[in-house]
Design a protein around this motif. Structure first.
Motif, mmCIF file in Angstrom:
data_model
loop_
_atom_site.group_PDB
_atom_site.id
_atom_site.type_symbol
_atom_site.label_atom_id
_atom_site.label_comp_id
_atom_site.label_asym_id
_atom_site.label_seq_id
_atom_site.Cartn_x
_atom_site.Cartn_y
_atom_site.Cartn_z
ATOM 1 N N GLY A 144 5.270 5.537 9.260
ATOM 2 C CA GLY A 144 4.026 5.966 8.621
ATOM 3 C C GLY A 144 2.911 6.192 9.639
ATOM 4 N N SER B 45 8.626 -1.297 8.335
ATOM 5 C CA SER B 45 9.048 -0.625 7.087
ATOM 6 C C SER B 45 10.569 -0.606 6.983
ATOM 7 C CB SER B 45 8.514 0.806 7.036
ATOM 8 O OG SER B 45 7.102 0.807 6.980
ATOM 9 N N GLN B 90 4.767 2.304 1.600
ATOM 10 C CA GLN B 90 3.664 2.672 2.493
ATOM 11 C C GLN B 90 3.123 4.055 2.126
ATOM 12 O OE1 GLN B 90 4.835 2.396 6.626
ATOM 13 N NE2 GLN B 90 2.774 2.740 7.385
ATOM 14 N N ASP B 166 4.262 -2.872 1.436
ATOM 15 C CA ASP B 166 4.162 -2.292 2.781
ATOM 16 C C ASP B 166 2.781 -1.680 2.987
ATOM 17 O OD1 ASP B 166 6.585 -0.265 4.679
ATOM 18 O OD2 ASP B 166 4.663 -1.178 5.244
HETATM 19 MG MG LIG Z 1 5.638 1.395 8.289
#
Ligand SMILES: [Mg+2]
Ligand SMILES: Nc1ncnc2c1ncn2[C@@H]1O[C@H](COP(=O)(O)OP(=O)(O)OP(=O)(O)O)[C@@H](O)[C@H]1O
Ligand SMILES: Nc1ncnc2c1ncn2[C@@H]1O[C@H](COP(=O)(O)OP(=O)(O)OP(=O)(O)O)[C@@H](O)[C@H]1O
Ligand SMILES: [Mg+2]
Lengths: 227, 227
Positions: A144, B45, B90, B166
């Motif tokens: 991300g 993640s 996320q 997350d």
């Molecule tokens: Mg992440």
């Protein structure tokens, strides 16, 4: 460089109206470093999209370098965006089916930069944000925060005079976030206008002015002493 | 409730291998409140997706309540996920073409909750995260932080025993973020296991243990005195 004159934005859904921006007026000087803060849902992204010439206000005018953008066609807006403005989207907005390198090259494709120079500048921009070893990954094949950094590299690669960054550090740890802020600080030191949306106080404190938005209005302007 | 035994995750892209997790071992007690911190790209993640039974490790085992999840079929994994685990992604992972109310109802559709009760519980979950006036908006018709809160409502609406979140506050201002943390604190006080990924120290400090990840490995465990 920007003058906002009584800008309003109303989203109409059936018979419900959402007043995202209410009569907002302010100006941003060329080369200024400004931050926009405010609660979730207060209208920050809506305002950034209007300043970035990605959306039109429902009423009021936005002047970019003295020119009323509402008088421009969609094609002229796209040209101004590509030449003058680097936009970092809150949701990154990377094209999913091409590599992050190709994503970062895209603004230069529109600008007509030759392929070899385009490739070199895209690689350098991605190395600058710490993604030199992820060039050929697709956006779904990186983390991300790496997607966020790729979208920052894409926003700055065309050397835009104005950078609009919507929550650029939301997915980054403090050390990586500090590296990104250093990049924005350097761009501003070189004379570029930087406007950041953030909810992190320590990010906003890089700016010389913080515009506080509440429920679609400017609640207050905070002028920061820059040392 | 979780035992990770030498879990590794390697992403193979052509001839390039990315070692996202390297031989990670740890255990999480039932009812524990744990945070995972680490630099962007360090494997947080990836680890969360394996714990959430959304992905399988390349090697090593994950035991959920003493059962080795790698011995389960995809169908059995989906059932465990829906019954036991609430996952906050996320990137929010909301379905774009239905309203946020319908998105929050989805886990209850799978669980066979009757329509009237489903609708009431979804409305209450969205009101709890401050989205009572945005029920019929599509995800693209709300702000980034509102999407994040909708995905939190969806994760908790089925009353899961385990919540994996997350970066749940990345797009939220401090006041809204504090409200979300209060929700997680209450869930933990009721005996639910909460595991949060965050890069915000003040969020991690709600937990009684912080697992620090660096380059796919556990760098250290920080035990916090909870008052
Ligand atoms: Mg992440
Ligand atoms: N599908 C994939 N293919 C190849 N590499 C991947 C893939 N998904 C993730 N990676 C890589 O694995 C590493 C770990 O990714 P992960 O998403 O777990 O990191 P993270 O700690 O969550 O980072 P962030 O804080 O930025 O969200 C990253 O370097 C990433 O580039
Ligand atoms: N397309 C749309 N249709 C209807 N309402 C919308 C639409 N887009 C945004 N809104 C609403 O307008 C308001 C302002 O949204 P905006 O995205 O500008 O907020 P924001 O300040 O950026 O929030 P965040 O910090 O959560 O990202 C929100 O309440 C949102 O629900
Ligand atoms: Mg926003």
């Amino acid at each position: 460089v920007f003058v906002a004159d009584r800008i309003s934005k109303v989203y109409t859904m059936g018979d419900v109206k959402v007043h995202a921006l209410r009569d907002i007026s302010f100006s941003i000087e060329s080369g200024e470093y400004a931050a926009i803060m405010g609660p979730s849902g207060s209208g920050k992204s809506t305002l950034m999209h209007i300043m970035g010439c990605l959306d039109r206000p429902t009423s009021g005018s936005l002047y970019l370098r003295g020119k009323d953008v509402s008088s421009l066609t969609d094609g002229e807006l796209a040209e101004i965006r590509n030449a003058e403005i680097g936009f970092v989207f809150q949701n990154f907005n990377l094209l999913p089916n091409i590599s992050i390198l190709e994503n970062v090259e895209l603004p230069m494709v529109y600008a007509g930069v030759p392929p070899k120079e385009r490739r070199e500048r895209a690689v350098r921009a991605l190395e600058m944000v710490g993604l030199g070893s992820r060039l050929h990954h697709k956006p779904s094949e990186v983390s991300g925060g790496q997607r966020q950094r790729a979208s920052i590299a894409r926003a700055v690669v065309n050397r835009p005079a104005i950078v609009l960054a919507d929550e650029p550090t939301g997915n980054l740890d403090s050390a990586t976030g500090a590296e990104i802020m250093e990049l924005f600080d350097e761009l501003n030191a070189k004379g570029n206008t930087i406007i950041l949306v953030t909810h992190e106080r320590e990010v906003a404190e890089h700016a010389s002015r913080i515009i506080h938005i509440l429920d679609g209005e400017i609640a207050r302007m905070e002028i920061r002493k820059t040392n």
